[in-house]
Design a protein around this motif. Sequence first.
Motif, PDB file in Angstrom:
ATOM      1  N   PHE A 159      -1.601   1.892   1.312  1.00 50.40           N
ATOM      2  CA  PHE A 159      -0.987   0.774   0.597  1.00 50.40           C
ATOM      3  C   PHE A 159      -1.525   0.690  -0.823  1.00 50.40           C
ATOM      4  O   PHE A 159      -0.769   0.452  -1.776  1.00 50.40           O
ATOM      5  CB  PHE A 159      -1.285  -0.521   1.365  1.00 50.40           C
ATOM      6  N   SER A 160      -2.831   0.913  -0.972  1.00 46.14           N
ATOM      7  CA  SER A 160      -3.482   0.803  -2.278  1.00 46.14           C
ATOM      8  C   SER A 160      -3.088   1.920  -3.228  1.00 46.14           C
ATOM      9  O   SER A 160      -3.218   1.767  -4.449  1.00 46.14           O
ATOM     10  CB  SER A 160      -5.013   0.801  -2.107  1.00 46.14           C
ATOM     11  N   MET A 161      -2.612   3.044  -2.685  1.00 45.18           N
ATOM     12  CA  MET A 161      -2.184   4.157  -3.537  1.00 45.18           C
ATOM     13  C   MET A 161      -0.692   4.110  -3.842  1.00 45.18           C
ATOM     14  O   MET A 161      -0.270   4.370  -4.968  1.00 45.18           O
ATOM     15  CB  MET A 161      -2.544   5.495  -2.879  1.00 45.18           C
ATOM     16  N   ILE A 162       0.103   3.762  -2.834  1.00 43.62           N
ATOM     17  CA  ILE A 162       1.550   3.786  -2.992  1.00 43.62           C
ATOM     18  C   ILE A 162       2.030   2.766  -4.020  1.00 43.62           C
ATOM     19  O   ILE A 162       2.892   3.057  -4.859  1.00 43.62           O
ATOM     20  CB  ILE A 162       2.251   3.543  -1.636  1.00 43.62           C
ATOM     21  N   ILE A 163       1.458   1.551  -3.983  1.00 40.23           N
ATOM     22  CA  ILE A 163       1.960   0.497  -4.874  1.00 40.23           C
ATOM     23  C   ILE A 163       1.691   0.800  -6.348  1.00 40.23           C
ATOM     24  O   ILE A 163       2.611   0.730  -7.169  1.00 40.23           O
ATOM     25  CB  ILE A 163       1.395  -0.884  -4.491  1.00 40.23           C
ATOM     26  N   PRO A 164       0.446   1.133  -6.774  1.00 42.34           N
ATOM     27  CA  PRO A 164       0.263   1.447  -8.202  1.00 42.34           C
ATOM     28  C   PRO A 164       1.056   2.657  -8.654  1.00 42.34           C
ATOM     29  O   PRO A 164       1.523   2.706  -9.801  1.00 42.34           O
ATOM     30  CB  PRO A 164      -1.251   1.673  -8.336  1.00 42.34           C
TER      31      PRO A 164
END
Length: 253
Positions: free
Chosen positions: A46-51
């Motif tokens: 989640f922390s990689m996909i969003i940015p």
Amino acid sequence: MNSDIVPEKLGSPINYSVLLIIGAIVIIFHVVVNISEDSDELIYGFSMIIPLSVSIFAFVTARRYAGTLVYSKAYVMLGIAFLLMFFAEFTYFVYEQILELEPYPSIADVFFFVFYPMLILYLIINIRFFAPQITKIGMATIMGIPLVITSVYIYFTISDYGSFDFYYGIIFVAAASTTLGLSIHTARIFNGGLIGTAWLVLVIGIILNVIGDTWYYYIEATEVYTLEHPVNLFWYSAYLLILYSLYKHKKLL
């Protein structure tokens, strides 16, 4: 597009249903990762996909503004900023989950830190075009907020004076709070819909991200950070708000 003329349709109202959905997603995700026994991969994903999504949308928006004096350059800076954030999260993941090394401090922090100069450039480009003459209130905001937040951080972490974490945290908090001061000043410039609510939503997202970063370096200094910590709510909310803002820009152009 040959000039930086702001289309009137950028003044479209915020869809509050979208904001409610963003809030629900963030809260539900936070609850799920806190009750799940094996949530690390979910959090990192989640922390990689969003940015990364924010970065892609920023570059797409920059392309739609191609030919303008300000917008294209500004959104390229924003795209680079969130691409660096993706690299930071990915590097953090590699350190902790693959190499099984301590990710703080690490190379990931280089990406985390350079994220701030890119955001600052994005804000300065807009400020210089729309309000090159900074008022006394604006100057107080830009200079006062970093001074106050950094001072408060030092006060609450003074027990760690002389340690690596103490000085390391000051560097990042100073950069984050400088970004916050510029973000709030920029939000004041566009208050009332100068270029539309989409831009204001983006600035609010930046503000939430900076608050999250400042809180993170405090709890990292006090060694209470975990992947399930509530500070993540600020980051997730910030990324999704910025993504929504960029979607509005792209849709309305």
